[in-house]
Enzyme design. Structure first.
Site, PDB file in Angstrom:
ATOM      1  N   HIS A  52       1.023  -1.228  -0.002  1.00 15.05           N
ATOM      2  CA  HIS A  52       0.075  -0.099   0.142  1.00 15.05           C
ATOM      3  C   HIS A  52       0.755   1.325  -0.214  1.00 15.05           C
ATOM      4  O   HIS A  52       2.031   1.191   0.527  1.00 15.05           O
ATOM      5  CB  HIS A  52      -0.929  -0.003   1.327  1.00 15.05           C
ATOM      6  N   GLU A  54       1.052   3.956   1.741  1.00 13.02           N
ATOM      7  CA  GLU A  54       1.331   4.077   3.091  1.00 13.02           C
ATOM      8  C   GLU A  54       2.467   3.162   3.828  1.00 13.02           C
ATOM      9  O   GLU A  54       3.583   3.742   4.202  1.00 13.02           O
ATOM     10  CB  GLU A  54       0.227   3.877   4.260  1.00 13.02           C
ATOM     11  N   CYS A  82      -6.259   1.609   6.214  1.00 18.65           N
ATOM     12  CA  CYS A  82      -6.769   0.392   6.530  1.00 18.65           C
ATOM     13  C   CYS A  82      -6.142   0.089   7.829  1.00 18.65           C
ATOM     14  O   CYS A  82      -5.157   0.771   8.333  1.00 18.65           O
ATOM     15  CB  CYS A  82      -6.446  -0.855   5.385  1.00 18.65           C
ATOM     16  N   CYS A  85      -1.996  -0.553   7.783  1.00 16.21           N
ATOM     17  CA  CYS A  85      -1.351   0.777   7.459  1.00 16.21           C
ATOM     18  C   CYS A  85      -1.344   1.572   8.802  1.00 16.21           C
ATOM     19  O   CYS A  85      -0.559   2.084   9.286  1.00 16.21           O
ATOM     20  CB  CYS A  85      -1.934   1.543   6.378  1.00 16.21           C
TER      21      CYS A  85
END
Length: 150
Positions: A52, A54, A82, A85
């Site tokens: 992701h 992040e 999420c 993260c």
């Protein structure tokens, strides 16, 4: 010195991710007026469900700064993080989290598990939701709508 528009940079990363066929999420980690790391989602490209935006900027910044603690850094991301993260944000001790669109299905900040308010959360950043929310939401909506059209 004028402060850069870090969310605009995150949106540019999200657009680049969409162009690669990735879910359009972008992130920027900043220290004062300087970008430390920037990335867009790369889960498909890297065949890595943890890639992701992040996670990628946290990894890059930690490597650049030779530290697992990113205290004093601010994260700008186009979509509410999420749970995975949010955990990484907490563990890396990021100072502030700015994000664009809320994620009712997968978000973990103001939606879902609300990770940072959990009694087991060791560090919660200052949170600033809704930054460039319309632009971030439009990117996601357009991306998924294009995928559904024949």
């Amino acid at each position: 010195m004028k402060r850069p528009d870090f969310m605009a940079l995150a949106l540019a990363e999200a657009k680049a991710a969409a162009d690669r066929g990735e879910v359009p999420v972008g992130a920027v980690l900043a220290n004062g007026h300087a970008v430390v790391a920037s990335a867009g989602n790369r889960t498909r490209e890297l065949n890595d469900p943890t890639a992701h935006a992040e996670m990628l900027v946290i990894r890059e910044a930690s490597k650049k700064l030779s530290s697992e603690r990113l205290t004093g850094l601010d994260l700008y991301v186009t979509l509410e993080p999420c749970t995975m993260c949010a955990g990484a944000i907490s563990f890396s001790r990021i100072r502030r989290l700015y994000y664009g669109a809320a994620d009712e299905k997968g978000g973990a900040v103001v939606n879902g598990v609300r990770f940072f308010t959990s009694p087991t959360c060791h560090h919660a950043p200052d949170i600033y939701p809704g930054i460039a929310e319309c632009d971030a939401a439009a990117l996601l909506k357009d991306f998924f709508q294009a995928r559904r059209e024949p």
